[in-house]
Design a protein around this motif. Structure first.
Motif, PDB file in Angstrom:
ATOM      1  N   GLY A 111      -9.868   7.633 140.152  1.00  0.00           N
ATOM      2  CA  GLY A 111     -10.610   8.791 140.119  1.00  0.00           C
ATOM      3  C   GLY A 111     -11.276   9.160 141.403  1.00  0.00           C
ATOM      4  N   ASP A 112     -11.569  10.435 141.635  1.00  0.00           N
ATOM      5  CA  ASP A 112     -12.456  10.930 142.819  1.00  0.00           C
ATOM      6  C   ASP A 112     -13.837  10.219 143.008  1.00  0.00           C
ATOM      7  OD1 ASP A 112     -10.355  12.908 142.524  1.00  0.00           O
ATOM      8  OD2 ASP A 112     -11.242  14.262 142.978  1.00  0.00           O
ATOM      9  N   ALA A 113     -14.285  10.400 141.757  1.00  0.00           N
ATOM     10  CA  ALA A 113     -15.781   9.926 141.954  1.00  0.00           C
ATOM     11  C   ALA A 113     -15.871   8.350 142.226  1.00  0.00           C
ATOM     12  CB  ALA A 113     -16.551   9.962 140.431  1.00  0.00           C
ATOM     13  N   SER A 114     -14.748   7.661 141.624  1.00  0.00           N
ATOM     14  CA  SER A 114     -14.744   6.117 141.945  1.00  0.00           C
ATOM     15  C   SER A 114     -14.643   5.753 143.314  1.00  0.00           C
ATOM     16  CB  SER A 114     -13.572   5.526 141.056  1.00  0.00           C
ATOM     17  OG  SER A 114     -13.710   5.672 139.658  1.00  0.00           O
ATOM     18  N   VAL A 115     -13.702   6.610 144.181  1.00  0.00           N
ATOM     19  CA  VAL A 115     -13.374   6.459 145.548  1.00  0.00           C
ATOM     20  C   VAL A 115     -14.660   6.700 146.351  1.00  0.00           C
ATOM     21  CG1 VAL A 115     -12.187   7.174 147.405  1.00  0.00           C
ATOM     22  CG2 VAL A 115     -10.873   6.581 145.166  1.00  0.00           C
ATOM     23  N   TYR A 116     -15.150   8.085 145.910  1.00  0.00           N
ATOM     24  CA  TYR A 116     -16.672   8.206 146.692  1.00  0.00           C
ATOM     25  C   TYR A 116     -17.715   7.316 146.459  1.00  0.00           C
ATOM     26  CZ  TYR A 116     -14.241  12.327 147.973  1.00  0.00           C
ATOM     27  OH  TYR A 116     -13.393  13.367 148.651  1.00  0.00           O
ATOM     28  N   GLY A 117     -17.812   6.646 145.239  1.00  0.00           N
ATOM     29  CA  GLY A 117     -18.748   5.893 144.856  1.00  0.00           C
ATOM     30  C   GLY A 117     -18.484   4.425 145.668  1.00  0.00           C
ATOM     31  N   THR A 118     -17.313   4.007 145.705  1.00  0.00           N
ATOM     32  CA  THR A 118     -16.827   3.028 146.311  1.00  0.00           C
ATOM     33  C   THR A 118     -17.124   3.061 147.879  1.00  0.00           C
ATOM     34  OG1 THR A 118     -14.986   2.238 144.723  1.00  0.00           O
ATOM     35  CG2 THR A 118     -14.895   1.355 146.986  1.00  0.00           C
ATOM     36  N   LEU A 119     -16.791   3.780 148.423  1.00  0.00           N
ATOM     37  CA  LEU A 119     -17.165   4.499 149.894  1.00  0.00           C
ATOM     38  C   LEU A 119     -18.373   3.849 150.327  1.00  0.00           C
ATOM     39  CD1 LEU A 119     -14.575   7.360 150.536  1.00  0.00           C
ATOM     40  CD2 LEU A 119     -14.489   5.064 151.684  1.00  0.00           C
ATOM     41  N   ARG A 120     -19.434   4.820 149.321  1.00  0.00           N
ATOM     42  CA  ARG A 120     -20.720   4.863 149.619  1.00  0.00           C
ATOM     43  C   ARG A 120     -21.293   3.083 149.357  1.00  0.00           C
ATOM     44  NH1 ARG A 120     -20.836   9.441 146.774  1.00  0.00           N
ATOM     45  NH2 ARG A 120     -21.089   8.527 144.861  1.00  0.00           N
ATOM     46  N   ARG A 121     -20.714   2.323 148.391  1.00  0.00           N
ATOM     47  CA  ARG A 121     -21.051   0.986 148.124  1.00  0.00           C
ATOM     48  C   ARG A 121     -20.635   0.277 149.482  1.00  0.00           C
ATOM     49  NH1 ARG A 121     -19.164   0.712 143.783  1.00  0.00           N
ATOM     50  NH2 ARG A 121     -17.169  -0.286 144.285  1.00  0.00           N
ATOM     51  N   LEU A 122     -19.407   0.237 149.879  1.00  0.00           N
ATOM     52  CA  LEU A 122     -19.071  -0.558 151.191  1.00  0.00           C
ATOM     53  C   LEU A 122     -19.543  -0.178 152.363  1.00  0.00           C
ATOM     54  CD1 LEU A 122     -15.078  -0.049 150.442  1.00  0.00           C
ATOM     55  CD2 LEU A 122     -16.514  -2.128 150.018  1.00  0.00           C
ATOM     56  N   PHE A 123     -20.197   1.023 152.462  1.00  0.00           N
ATOM     57  CA  PHE A 123     -20.930   1.371 153.769  1.00  0.00           C
ATOM     58  C   PHE A 123     -22.445   0.930 153.784  1.00  0.00           C
ATOM     59  CE2 PHE A 123     -24.089   4.252 155.682  1.00  0.00           C
ATOM     60  CZ  PHE A 123     -23.605   4.184 157.074  1.00  0.00           C
ATOM     61  N   THR A 124     -23.118   0.785 152.419  1.00  0.00           N
ATOM     62  CA  THR A 124     -24.234   0.232 152.245  1.00  0.00           C
ATOM     63  C   THR A 124     -24.206  -1.103 152.548  1.00  0.00           C
ATOM     64  OG1 THR A 124     -24.920   2.048 150.985  1.00  0.00           O
ATOM     65  CG2 THR A 124     -25.877  -0.039 150.574  1.00  0.00           C
ATOM     66  N   ALA A 125     -23.053  -2.044 152.055  1.00  0.00           N
ATOM     67  CA  ALA A 125     -22.904  -3.349 152.098  1.00  0.00           C
ATOM     68  C   ALA A 125     -22.622  -3.806 153.769  1.00  0.00           C
ATOM     69  CB  ALA A 125     -21.672  -3.670 151.215  1.00  0.00           C
ATOM     70  N   GLY A 126     -22.453  -2.685 154.473  1.00  0.00           N
ATOM     71  CA  GLY A 126     -22.122  -3.188 155.902  1.00  0.00           C
ATOM     72  C   GLY A 126     -20.654  -3.498 156.523  1.00  0.00           C
ATOM     73  N   TYR A 127     -19.800  -3.000 155.469  1.00  0.00           N
ATOM     74  CA  TYR A 127     -18.493  -3.210 155.743  1.00  0.00           C
ATOM     75  C   TYR A 127     -17.637  -1.856 156.299  1.00  0.00           C
ATOM     76  CZ  TYR A 127     -18.920  -6.803 152.393  1.00  0.00           C
ATOM     77  OH  TYR A 127     -19.368  -8.056 151.880  1.00  0.00           O
ATOM     78  N   LEU A 128     -18.254  -0.746 156.394  1.00  0.00           N
ATOM     79  CA  LEU A 128     -17.638   0.425 156.908  1.00  0.00           C
ATOM     80  C   LEU A 128     -18.658   0.938 157.931  1.00  0.00           C
ATOM     81  CD1 LEU A 128     -16.217   2.266 153.932  1.00  0.00           C
ATOM     82  CD2 LEU A 128     -15.191   0.670 155.410  1.00  0.00           C
ATOM     83  N   THR A 129     -18.342   1.581 158.935  1.00  0.00           N
ATOM     84  CA  THR A 129     -19.067   2.822 159.707  1.00  0.00           C
ATOM     85  C   THR A 129     -18.445   4.013 159.411  1.00  0.00           C
ATOM     86  OG1 THR A 129     -17.331   2.402 161.729  1.00  0.00           O
ATOM     87  CG2 THR A 129     -19.434   1.050 161.511  1.00  0.00           C
ATOM     88  N   THR A 130     -19.417   5.153 159.803  1.00  0.00           N
ATOM     89  CA  THR A 130     -19.003   6.603 159.710  1.00  0.00           C
ATOM     90  C   THR A 130     -19.247   7.361 160.908  1.00  0.00           C
ATOM     91  OG1 THR A 130     -21.048   7.243 158.771  1.00  0.00           O
ATOM     92  CG2 THR A 130     -19.491   6.364 156.984  1.00  0.00           C
ATOM     93  N   TYR A 131     -18.352   8.380 160.898  1.00  0.00           N
ATOM     94  CA  TYR A 131     -18.588   9.274 162.071  1.00  0.00           C
ATOM     95  C   TYR A 131     -18.205  10.676 161.240  1.00  0.00           C
ATOM     96  CZ  TYR A 131     -13.614   8.289 162.988  1.00  0.00           C
ATOM     97  OH  TYR A 131     -12.235   8.096 162.740  1.00  0.00           O
ATOM     98  N   VAL A 132     -18.735  11.821 162.009  1.00  0.00           N
ATOM     99  CA  VAL A 132     -18.588  13.004 161.355  1.00  0.00           C
ATOM    100  C   VAL A 132     -17.259  13.800 162.587  1.00  0.00           C
ATOM    101  CG1 VAL A 132     -19.283  15.620 160.935  1.00  0.00           C
ATOM    102  CG2 VAL A 132     -20.844  13.390 160.278  1.00  0.00           C
ATOM    103  N   VAL A 133     -16.496  14.617 161.915  1.00  0.00           N
ATOM    104  CA  VAL A 133     -15.423  15.163 162.785  1.00  0.00           C
ATOM    105  C   VAL A 133     -15.749  16.767 162.169  1.00  0.00           C
ATOM    106  CG1 VAL A 133     -13.068  15.553 163.191  1.00  0.00           C
ATOM    107  CG2 VAL A 133     -13.753  13.387 162.998  1.00  0.00           C
ATOM    108  N   PRO A 134     -15.883  17.664 163.397  1.00  0.00           N
ATOM    109  CA  PRO A 134     -16.189  18.897 163.146  1.00  0.00           C
ATOM    110  C   PRO A 134     -14.675  19.541 162.675  1.00  0.00           C
ATOM    111  CG  PRO A 134     -17.033  18.502 165.213  1.00  0.00           C
ATOM    112  CD  PRO A 134     -16.260  17.412 164.882  1.00  0.00           C
ATOM    113  N   SER A 135     -14.652  20.678 161.774  1.00  0.00           N
ATOM    114  CA  SER A 135     -13.643  21.326 161.106  1.00  0.00           C
ATOM    115  C   SER A 135     -13.601  22.822 161.368  1.00  0.00           C
ATOM    116  CB  SER A 135     -13.171  20.871 159.886  1.00  0.00           C
ATOM    117  OG  SER A 135     -11.945  21.803 159.407  1.00  0.00           O
ATOM    118  N   GLU A 136     -12.536  23.439 161.866  1.00  0.00           N
ATOM    119  CA  GLU A 136     -12.387  24.851 162.309  1.00  0.00           C
ATOM    120  C   GLU A 136     -12.241  25.576 160.841  1.00  0.00           C
ATOM    121  OE1 GLU A 136     -10.038  25.756 165.423  1.00  0.00           O
ATOM    122  OE2 GLU A 136     -11.005  24.270 166.794  1.00  0.00           O
TER     123      GLU A 136
END
Length: 109
Positions: free
Chosen positions: A42-67
């Motif tokens: 599910g969509d919500a499961s993936v987004y929640g997992t991404l937040r959890r993995l980021f908070t745990a220190g396993y992921l970094t993030t960056y923003v890419v502009p979109s036209e």
């Protein structure tokens, strides 16, 4: 068997595996998981997992502009995430081997 319960236990590992070769934004990661055969994720499961993995220190993030719409937040594995992927893969393979043995009737007495 309802695979949603199985997914809960392995979604962290699946997301880390998807990000191993290429960074991705939320919907892209969801699409790649589904294309790999995890159709019921599910969509919500993936987004929640991404937040959890980021908070745990396993992921970094960056923003890419979109036209063509809002900016996209990309997720990438960092060294801690690669270590977690390796460790979790080892645990998963051992568990899968045990389950395969049980299902094939080769369980130890």
């Amino acid at each position: 068997m309802d695979t949603t319960q199985l997914l809960k236990g392995v979604l962290d590992l699946a997301v880390l595996a998807v990000l191993r070769e290429e960074d991705g934004y939320g919907y892209d990661i969801l699409r790649r998981l589904r294309a790999s055969g995890l159709d019921e994720v599910g969509d919500a499961s993936v987004y929640g997992t991404l937040r959890r993995l980021f908070t745990a220190g396993y992921l970094t993030t960056y923003v890419v502009p979109s036209e063509e719409g809002p900016h996209r937040k990309y997720y990438a594995l960092n060294p801690a995430g690669r270590t977690q992927l390796t460790d979790a893969s080892t645990v998963w393979r051992g568990f899968a081997t045990t389950m395969n043995s049980l299902l094939d009737g080769r369980a130890a007495a």
